[in-house]
Design an enzyme around this catalytic site. Sequence first.
Site, PDB file in Angstrom:
ATOM      1  N   ASP A 125       4.714  -5.457  14.792  1.00  0.00           N
ATOM      2  CA  ASP A 125       3.265  -5.287  14.846  1.00  0.00           C
ATOM      3  C   ASP A 125       3.032  -4.096  15.772  1.00  0.00           C
ATOM      4  O   ASP A 125       3.373  -4.149  16.952  1.00  0.00           O
ATOM      5  CB  ASP A 125       2.613  -6.556  15.413  1.00  0.00           C
ATOM      6  CG  ASP A 125       1.096  -6.454  15.449  1.00  0.00           C
ATOM      7  OD1 ASP A 125       0.576  -5.336  15.664  1.00  0.00           O
ATOM      8  OD2 ASP A 125       0.436  -7.488  15.266  1.00  0.00           O
ATOM      9  N   VAL A 126       2.476  -3.016  15.241  1.00  0.00           N
ATOM     10  CA  VAL A 126       2.381  -1.783  16.034  1.00  0.00           C
ATOM     11  C   VAL A 126       1.407  -1.907  17.210  1.00  0.00           C
ATOM     12  O   VAL A 126       1.397  -1.056  18.095  1.00  0.00           O
ATOM     13  CB  VAL A 126       2.012  -0.543  15.170  1.00  0.00           C
ATOM     14  CG1 VAL A 126       3.047  -0.302  14.090  1.00  0.00           C
ATOM     15  CG2 VAL A 126       0.617  -0.653  14.583  1.00  0.00           C
ATOM     16  N   VAL A 128      -7.207   6.097  -2.408  1.00  0.00           N
ATOM     17  CA  VAL A 128      -6.095   5.519  -3.166  1.00  0.00           C
ATOM     18  C   VAL A 128      -6.297   4.017  -3.415  1.00  0.00           C
ATOM     19  O   VAL A 128      -6.734   3.281  -2.522  1.00  0.00           O
ATOM     20  CB  VAL A 128      -4.767   5.722  -2.390  1.00  0.00           C
ATOM     21  CG1 VAL A 128      -3.589   5.378  -3.295  1.00  0.00           C
ATOM     22  CG2 VAL A 128      -4.637   7.142  -1.870  1.00  0.00           C
ATOM     23  N   LYS A 152      -9.522   7.749  13.445  1.00  0.00           N
ATOM     24  CA  LYS A 152      -8.764   8.790  12.745  1.00  0.00           C
ATOM     25  C   LYS A 152      -9.012  10.166  13.370  1.00  0.00           C
ATOM     26  O   LYS A 152      -8.114  11.006  13.399  1.00  0.00           O
ATOM     27  CB  LYS A 152      -9.111   8.789  11.252  1.00  0.00           C
ATOM     28  CG  LYS A 152      -8.695   7.497  10.526  1.00  0.00           C
ATOM     29  CD  LYS A 152      -7.193   7.243  10.579  1.00  0.00           C
ATOM     30  CE  LYS A 152      -6.792   6.087   9.684  1.00  0.00           C
ATOM     31  NZ  LYS A 152      -5.347   5.778   9.737  1.00  0.00           N
ATOM     32  N   THR A 193      -5.333   0.900  -3.061  1.00  0.00           N
ATOM     33  CA  THR A 193      -4.524  -0.045  -2.289  1.00  0.00           C
ATOM     34  C   THR A 193      -5.488  -1.137  -1.844  1.00  0.00           C
ATOM     35  O   THR A 193      -6.684  -1.098  -2.185  1.00  0.00           O
ATOM     36  CB  THR A 193      -3.943   0.645  -1.050  1.00  0.00           C
ATOM     37  OG1 THR A 193      -5.042   1.107  -0.249  1.00  0.00           O
ATOM     38  CG2 THR A 193      -3.047   1.819  -1.400  1.00  0.00           C
ATOM     39  N   TYR A 202     -13.760   3.173  12.181  1.00  0.00           N
ATOM     40  CA  TYR A 202     -12.546   3.685  11.523  1.00  0.00           C
ATOM     41  C   TYR A 202     -12.459   5.206  11.676  1.00  0.00           C
ATOM     42  O   TYR A 202     -11.411   5.753  12.031  1.00  0.00           O
ATOM     43  CB  TYR A 202     -12.600   3.298  10.044  1.00  0.00           C
ATOM     44  CG  TYR A 202     -11.468   3.816   9.190  1.00  0.00           C
ATOM     45  CD1 TYR A 202     -10.189   3.265   9.286  1.00  0.00           C
ATOM     46  CD2 TYR A 202     -11.684   4.837   8.253  1.00  0.00           C
ATOM     47  CE1 TYR A 202      -9.152   3.736   8.473  1.00  0.00           C
ATOM     48  CE2 TYR A 202     -10.659   5.293   7.440  1.00  0.00           C
ATOM     49  CZ  TYR A 202      -9.393   4.743   7.555  1.00  0.00           C
ATOM     50  OH  TYR A 202      -8.369   5.200   6.752  1.00  0.00           O
ATOM     51  N   GLY A 261       0.804  -1.224   0.000  1.00  0.00           N
ATOM     52  CA  GLY A 261       0.000   0.000   0.000  1.00  0.00           C
ATOM     53  C   GLY A 261       0.833   1.269   0.000  1.00  0.00           C
ATOM     54  O   GLY A 261       1.914   1.349  -0.591  1.00  0.00           O
TER      55      GLY A 261
HETATM   56  N1  LIG Z   1      -6.092   3.795   0.710  1.00  0.00           N
HETATM   57  C1  LIG Z   1      -6.861   4.824   0.995  1.00  0.00           C
HETATM   58  O1  LIG Z   1      -7.728   5.228   0.198  1.00  0.00           O
HETATM   59  C2  LIG Z   1      -6.710   5.556   2.306  1.00  0.00           C
HETATM   60  C3  LIG Z   1      -7.506   6.699   2.517  1.00  0.00           C
HETATM   61  C4  LIG Z   1      -7.368   7.409   3.693  1.00  0.00           C
HETATM   62  C5  LIG Z   1      -6.442   6.998   4.631  1.00  0.00           C
HETATM   63  N2  LIG Z   1      -5.682   5.876   4.417  1.00  0.00           N
HETATM   64  C6  LIG Z   1      -4.735   5.499   5.467  1.00  0.00           C
HETATM   65  O2  LIG Z   1      -3.443   5.302   4.917  1.00  0.00           O
HETATM   66  C7  LIG Z   1      -2.722   4.306   5.649  1.00  0.00           C
HETATM   67  C8  LIG Z   1      -2.203   3.240   4.695  1.00  0.00           C
HETATM   68  O3  LIG Z   1      -3.322   2.671   4.053  1.00  0.00           O
HETATM   69  P1  LIG Z   1      -3.187   1.707   2.781  1.00  0.00           P
HETATM   70  O4  LIG Z   1      -4.204   2.134   1.834  1.00  0.00           O
HETATM   71  O5  LIG Z   1      -1.761   1.609   2.386  1.00  0.00           O
HETATM   72  O6  LIG Z   1      -3.677   0.335   3.442  1.00  0.00           O
HETATM   73  P2  LIG Z   1      -3.275  -1.168   3.098  1.00  0.00           P
HETATM   74  O7  LIG Z   1      -2.899  -1.310   1.692  1.00  0.00           O
HETATM   75  O8  LIG Z   1      -4.394  -1.979   3.667  1.00  0.00           O
HETATM   76  O9  LIG Z   1      -1.946  -1.394   3.974  1.00  0.00           O
HETATM   77  C9  LIG Z   1      -2.016  -1.313   5.355  1.00  0.00           C
HETATM   78  C10 LIG Z   1      -0.618  -1.407   5.899  1.00  0.00           C
HETATM   79  O10 LIG Z   1      -0.696  -1.318   7.336  1.00  0.00           O
HETATM   80  C11 LIG Z   1      -0.005  -2.424   7.880  1.00  0.00           C
HETATM   81  N3  LIG Z   1      -0.580  -2.837   9.155  1.00  0.00           N
HETATM   82  C12 LIG Z   1      -1.863  -3.130   9.450  1.00  0.00           C
HETATM   83  N4  LIG Z   1      -1.984  -3.510  10.730  1.00  0.00           N
HETATM   84  C13 LIG Z   1      -0.734  -3.453  11.259  1.00  0.00           C
HETATM   85  C14 LIG Z   1      -0.187  -3.731  12.536  1.00  0.00           C
HETATM   86  N5  LIG Z   1      -0.954  -4.157  13.548  1.00  0.00           N
HETATM   87  N6  LIG Z   1       1.136  -3.567  12.719  1.00  0.00           N
HETATM   88  C15 LIG Z   1       1.918  -3.156  11.711  1.00  0.00           C
HETATM   89  N7  LIG Z   1       1.489  -2.889  10.477  1.00  0.00           N
HETATM   90  C16 LIG Z   1       0.171  -3.033  10.260  1.00  0.00           C
HETATM   91  C17 LIG Z   1      -0.150  -3.531   6.850  1.00  0.00           C
HETATM   92  O11 LIG Z   1       0.830  -4.514   7.098  1.00  0.00           O
HETATM   93  P3  LIG Z   1       0.604  -6.054   6.644  1.00  0.00           P
HETATM   94  O12 LIG Z   1       0.888  -6.102   5.182  1.00  0.00           O
HETATM   95  O13 LIG Z   1       1.594  -6.774   7.476  1.00  0.00           O
HETATM   96  O14 LIG Z   1      -0.830  -6.389   6.966  1.00  0.00           O
HETATM   97  C18 LIG Z   1       0.055  -2.729   5.584  1.00  0.00           C
HETATM   98  O15 LIG Z   1       1.430  -2.505   5.359  1.00  0.00           O
HETATM   99  C19 LIG Z   1      -3.689   3.758   6.677  1.00  0.00           C
HETATM  100  O16 LIG Z   1      -3.443   4.350   7.928  1.00  0.00           O
HETATM  101  C20 LIG Z   1      -5.060   4.182   6.144  1.00  0.00           C
HETATM  102  O17 LIG Z   1      -6.012   4.331   7.176  1.00  0.00           O
HETATM  103  C21 LIG Z   1      -5.790   5.145   3.275  1.00  0.00           C
END
Ligand SMILES: NC(=O)c1ccc[n+]([C@@H]2O[C@H](COP(=O)([O-])OP(=O)(O)OC[C@H]3O[C@@H](n4cnc5c(N)ncnc54)[C@H](OP(=O)(O)O)[C@@H]3O)[C@@H](O)[C@H]2O)c1
Length: 224
Positions: free
Chosen positions: A52-53, A179, A150, A181, A146, A12
């Site tokens: 793991d956070v 995004v 935030k 992801t 969620y 992501g």
């Molecule tokens: N994508 C969007 O549209 C969007 C919009 C607004 C905000 N965000 C925010 O942007 C951030 C990244 O989102 P993303 O879209 O990249 O999500 P994603 O593709 O689902 O990736 C999530 C990431 O967080 C890691 N993670 C989850 N739980 C964890 C834990 N307990 N300890 C350590 N790592 C952990 C996952 O690791 P693993 O691979 O090991 O599971 C992965 O690397 C998030 O905070 C999300 O809320 C995303």
Amino acid sequence: MPTIFVTGAGRGLGLEFVRQYAQAGWRVIGTVRGAAAAAELAALSAEAMTVDVSDMNEIKTLRSRLASERIDLLVCSAGISGRRGMALGSFDYAEWEKVLRVNLLGTAAVIEALVENVAASERRKIAVMSSRLGSISETRGMTLPYATSKAALNLLARGLAVQLAPRGILVVALHPGWVRTDMGGPAAPLAPEQSVRGLRTLLERVRPEDSGKFFAYDGSVVPW
Ligand SMILES: NC(=O)c1ccc[n+]([C@@H]2O[C@H](COP(=O)([O-])OP(=O)(O)OC[C@H]3O[C@@H](n4cnc5c(N)ncnc54)[C@H](OP(=O)(O)O)[C@@H]3O)[C@@H](O)[C@H]2O)c1
């Protein structure tokens, strides 16, 4: 060479931060939770740490392993959305607690563990990956577990910005846009490259007077 530390770096947005900053010549350290993700980071010339956070013992180990390192930019990207579709009448409190543990407490713990590393650096910047869904003034009541995580994360960012200002540490909350992801899904309009490119420009540009603000990837300010 400046150093960036990214949580949730295995896929992501976190992985895209790794890609772009490694390409820009930064030293990159990312947290992952599996061997495949660690190998992917190694292939990008980045260092991987398994964390793991939501596991406070692993955070403690992280703190001691990085004790003497400088971190110019700390990006807390690890996050989860929780089970989809939860609403009044179908709240799953165990699931909600999990979301808070990762998105809020996990981020707080990482910052607490690494704040001295940031303080020892030249740039001294901390960014937490929030979401527009956490904006109190804009909320339409969607995905409340969620969104509340935030909104609380935003207050954490603003509160830490005030507390850390005397030490010259800047803290901002970021909205990456919607995004494509695993979390954002295939219908999202933005590619990770585009979102992170915008966030990089913003993170380069932010000055002490911007600390404690909530920014979108395009540089605009998001209302609390
Ligand atoms: N994508 C969007 O549209 C969007 C919009 C607004 C905000 N965000 C925010 O942007 C951030 C990244 O989102 P993303 O879209 O990249 O999500 P994603 O593709 O689902 O990736 C999530 C990431 O967080 C890691 N993670 C989850 N739980 C964890 C834990 N307990 N300890 C350590 N790592 C952990 C996952 O690791 P693993 O691979 O090991 O599971 C992965 O690397 C998030 O905070 C999300 O809320 C995303």
